[in-house]
Structure formats: structure tokens, C-alpha cells
Design an enzyme around this catalytic site. Structure first.
Site, PDB file in Angstrom:
ATOM      1  N   ASP A 157      -0.243   4.469   1.008  1.00 63.20           N
ATOM      2  CA  ASP A 157      -0.527   5.533   1.980  1.00 63.20           C
ATOM      3  C   ASP A 157       0.267   5.338   3.264  1.00 63.20           C
ATOM      4  O   ASP A 157       0.750   4.248   3.555  1.00 63.20           O
ATOM      5  CB  ASP A 157      -2.028   5.601   2.304  1.00 63.20           C
ATOM      6  CG  ASP A 157      -2.557   4.352   3.016  1.00 63.20           C
ATOM      7  OD1 ASP A 157      -2.209   3.238   2.580  1.00 63.20           O
ATOM      8  OD2 ASP A 157      -3.300   4.509   4.003  1.00 63.20           O
ATOM      9  N   GLU A 163      -4.832   2.007   3.037  1.00 66.18           N
ATOM     10  CA  GLU A 163      -4.830   0.829   3.921  1.00 66.18           C
ATOM     11  C   GLU A 163      -4.990   1.252   5.373  1.00 66.18           C
ATOM     12  O   GLU A 163      -5.694   0.616   6.145  1.00 66.18           O
ATOM     13  CB  GLU A 163      -3.522   0.043   3.768  1.00 66.18           C
ATOM     14  CG  GLU A 163      -3.489  -1.296   4.508  1.00 66.18           C
ATOM     15  CD  GLU A 163      -3.106  -1.211   5.982  1.00 66.18           C
ATOM     16  OE1 GLU A 163      -3.388  -2.152   6.732  1.00 66.18           O
ATOM     17  OE2 GLU A 163      -2.544  -0.174   6.402  1.00 66.18           O
ATOM     18  N   HIS A 205       0.825  -1.217   0.000  1.00 66.49           N
ATOM     19  CA  HIS A 205       0.000   0.000   0.000  1.00 66.49           C
ATOM     20  C   HIS A 205       0.854   1.260   0.000  1.00 66.49           C
ATOM     21  O   HIS A 205       1.944   1.284   0.582  1.00 66.49           O
ATOM     22  CB  HIS A 205      -1.019  -0.008   1.138  1.00 66.49           C
ATOM     23  CG  HIS A 205      -0.463   0.147   2.527  1.00 66.49           C
ATOM     24  ND1 HIS A 205      -0.222   1.368   3.105  1.00 66.49           N
ATOM     25  CD2 HIS A 205      -0.124  -0.773   3.466  1.00 66.49           C
ATOM     26  CE1 HIS A 205       0.230   1.197   4.337  1.00 66.49           C
ATOM     27  NE2 HIS A 205       0.312  -0.103   4.580  1.00 66.49           N
TER      28      HIS A 205
HETATM   29 ZN    ZN Z   1       0.781  -0.782   6.511  1.00 67.22          ZN
END
Ligand code: ZN
Length: 424
Positions: free
Chosen positions: A86, A178, A84
Site C-alpha cells: 500500500d 502498513e 508492503h
Molecule cells: Zn512504508
């Protein structure tokens, strides 16, 4: 044969850490912040440059996906890896990664009065002599999960540089949001045609986690009957008192501060009220599907008992499932875990089957039918200014992923899936 390209992995990691990709739970856009789109498109360019095919970014789910096509006559089902983009809810403005070559175990002055010390964080001692990367005091680093992204790119680069290493179709997915539990819930997995996948999020080298909590939240409204206290006898129903009765009826030992490993819990998130009206917000967590249901049944029963005692409809309950543990699905597909244990064994990595005490992208992706345990990204102290990772850990991740795809090609037609193992 070229080796794992530590410079490439480190450069990509630092480049991506500098981008502010903090997610924002208060925003309903997909993804929740524009910085994430920037990075997802940069990654799409990067993997196109590496030679992946079917590279696409979709505005609908904000995932970048791509395929490294099979290069072998032997067949293996397609396998996926997910990271992920973010970062957690912590200052991510002007992140300036610091590279400490040949870390010698001494305290590191992060600036802004913060010291990263192996006295306080003994896990640092495992990395003496390595290239340690930290933030610089007032931001997080973003190793969660940019170390996972960098390790994944390192695997792709290695396989592209070494075409004699045979593998089946490999799909990669880079997603948003996430940290706020929204990204993977929206992932359109028809774009990700794999049999099974792994997230590379948090964790130490050798970890594998396939059991996380089942999660639900509940909102309980207490409606009182307000009567002047002087004339209240037999008439007043005090909402604040009902709320405290509700809380006292919950098991006092099943709370986060008394839970660890595979323990579940109830947590009162908020409790507000007066005579007229009160509201309790609660979250419920449990690894085991049956005891999770029992916990939810208990909440239903306490509410029913209070309504019986005070009269119908004084207490209203709204309860929703948030996410389910992928454990049941993965237990039905033991190969997905056993394959990783084989790969760890081949690399002399000590496996650690751990519970994951929080929601993950793998929960959502598993729920969509793709068994997806979590492995590791090799960093530590996530979500704050003491976050760190070493270049060597990210290279180890790349090497582990290569070993998984190699082992999968070898084992695909002769799978070890009689039972879920904990080690080989
Ligand atoms: Zn993470």
C-alpha cells in the site's frame, strides 16, 4: 554468473508504481482497498514465474507469501523478508513515473509547478550519475514501499539466475495496509515459518532500525456539573477547565515539537469541550519500555488527582496500547542485527543503527514472536510528490539481501550472538 538485473528491477518498480494501492483507514475490509489485492495477486504470479514454491494469497490476512527453497547441503534456519504494497494517504491516481537517466544534479521539473531541487533536498547529491525515478507532480511515486518490493524481487531473480549461490530456505511476504497500521496486525504468521525476518521499508542504504516507539492512546472524558453561574458558588464543576488542568499537568517539554532521536513524548491530538463536557485525546510514545510505563502511570495519576480534587468520576480515562517496540525481543536475539552488520561490512556499506520514529510492520510481526528489524528500501522524501528512488539503490538492496542470506548460511552454526553490536 549473471549480475543484478537493473532493467528487471526498474521495470517491476515502474509497473507496480502505476497501480493505485493507496490504503484507506476508513474502510474495514481486508485489505482496505481493492487495488492492493490486484498488486498482491500480480506479485504472486511474478514470483511463481521466478520459480518460488508454496506461493499463496490468503483472503483472511491479504498477504502473499512464498518460499525460495534451500539449495545447499549446509543448513541454515529459514529467514524472511517483508515488504508492503500500500501507499500513503496522498493522491495515487494515474501515477506516471519519470525516469531521469544519468541524473546530473540539475533541478527537475516535476510538473504542476513543483521543482525537485538538490538545494532543497541535498540527499539527491548522493545519486549523481544514477537513474533517478520520480513521480510527475500531482501524485506520490510509491517508492514506499514499492522500492522494497522491487529490491526483494531483484534478490529472488539473482538467486534463481545464479543457482551456484548457496542459501537456506528464504520466505518472502508481501502485505497490505502498513501505512494505516492494520496490515501486519492481521498477518497470520503460521504462513511464514521463519526464525527471523526483515522489513524493507523506508530508510537509506546501510540503515538498520530495531527500536521503535512503544505506543498508547488515551481518551479522557471530563463530566462537569452545570449550575447557573449566579448560583454556582461551591457547586459548579467546569469540564473545560478540568481538561485544561489535565493538559497543563503533562510535562511541557515532552512533546513532538521538542523531541528527536530516542526522545519519547505526549501529544494532545484533540481538545474539545464546554462547561458540561470535555474530551481530550492523547497519544503516548516512548522507545524505552520502562519510561513508557512511567508515562502511562503519569496519565493515570493526573486523572486520579483530578478526581480527588473534584470528586469521584468527574474524569474518566480510557487508555490502550497500540503497539510495542520490538527492541526488547531483538536485543534478546542479537544475531538478527549482527548478521546484517556483517553483511554490510562485507559490502563496504557504512551501517547506521537508527531509531524508527513511527510504527512499522516489524513491530507487529515481532510481537507475534518473529524478531523483525527494518532495513531500507533506498528511496527518499516519502509520502508526497517529491518522492524519489534510483535504480542503483534498489539494486544495492537486492545485493544486500543476497549478502545477508549468504552470510547467514556461513554463520548459522557459528553465530555471533554474544552481544548486540553497532558495527563490524
Ligand atoms: Zn512504508
Amino acid at each position: 554468473m549473471t549480475d543484478y538485473d537493473g532493467n528487471y528491477i526498474q521495470d517491476k518498480f515502474i509497473e507496480y508504481c502505476k497501480l493505485n494501492t493507496r490504503s484507506d483507514d476508513s474502510n474495514n475490509a481486508i485489505p482496505t482497498t481493492q487495488g492492493q489485492v490486484t498488486l498482491l495477486k500480480i506479485i504472486a504470479q511474478e514470483i511463481k514465474k521466478l520459480g518460488l514454491t508454496d506461493v499463496s494469497y490468503s483472503d483472511l490476512d491479504a498477504y502473499t507469501v512464498a518460499k525460495l527453497p534451500a539449495n545447499s547441503n549446509k543448513s541454515a534456519t529459514p529467514i524472511g523478508f517483508v515488504a508492503h504494497v500500500d501507499t500513503a494517504d496522498f493522491n495515487a491516481e494515474n501515477i506516471t513515473p519519470q525516469v531521469h537517466k544519468a541524473y546530473n544534479g540539475q533541478d527537475i521539473d516535476l510538473g504542476h509547478g513543483l521543482i525537485l531541487s538538490s538545494d532543497e533536498f541535498p540527499s539527491l547529491n548522493k545519486h549523481i550519475g544514477e537513474t533517478l525515478i520520480t513521480a510527475s507532480g500531482d501524485t506520490l511515486l510509491g517508492a514506499d514501499d514499492k522500492a522494497g518490493i522491487a529490491g526483494l524481487l531483484g534478490m529472488l531473480k539473482y538467486l534463481v539466475d545464479n543457482p551456484e549461490v548457496e542459501h537456506g530456505d528464504i520466505w518472502v511476504a508481501f502485505g497490505p495496509d502498513e501505512e494505516i497500521g492494520k496490515g501486519a496486525a492481521r498477518f497470520d504468521v503460521s504462513r511464514f515459518p521463519v526464525e527471523f525476518a526483515y522489513t524493507l521499508d523506508n530508510g537509506d542504504i546501510g540503515d538498520i532500525a530495531y527500536e521503535t516507539f512503544n505506543a498508547a492512546d488515551a481518551k479522557i472524558d471530563f463530566q462537569g456539573t452545570v449550575v447557573h453561574p449566579g448560583e454556582a458558588y461551591g457547586l459548579m464543576v467546569n469540564a473545560a477547565v478540568m481538561a485544561s488542568e489535565f493538559i497543563s499537568a503533562l510535562p511541557s517539554d515532552e512533546v513532538p515539537e521538542k523531541s528527536k532521536d530516542f526522545d519519547g513524548y505526549f501529544m494532545v491530538v484533540s481538545n474539545n469541550g464546554n462547561v458540561d463536557h470535555a474530551q481530550v485525546e492523547l497519544i503516548i510514545r516512548d522507545f524505552d519500555t520502562e519510561t513508557f510505563l512511567a508515562k502511562k502511570n503519569l496519565v493515570n495519576k493526573i486523572v486520579a488527582d483530578l478526581n480527588q480534587k473534584y470528586g469521584k468520576d468527574h474524569v474518566k480515562l480510557e487508555m490502550h496500547d497500540q503497539y510495542r517496540s520490538p527492541g526488547d525481543l531483538i536485543k534478546a536475539h542479537p544475531y538478527v542485527v549482527n548478521l546484517v552488520l556483517h553483511a554490510y561490512h562485507n559490502l563496504n556499506i557504512e551501517p547506521k543503527v537508527i531509531p524508527f520514529r513511527g510504527g512499522t510492520d516489524g513491530d507487529f510481526i515481532s510481537e507475534k514472536g518473529i524478531p523483525t528489524p527494518n532495513l531500507f528500501n533506498g528511496g527518499a522524501n516519502f509520502h508526497g510528490p517529491y518522492e524519489y528512488v534510483t535504480t542503483e539503490s534498489m539494486m544495492k538492496l537486492s545485493q544486500t539481501l543476497v549478502e545477508i542470506v549468504k552470510t547467514h548460511l556461513k554463520m548459522n552454526n557459528n553465530r555471533d550472538e554474544t552481544e548486540l553490536k553497532r558495527k563490524y
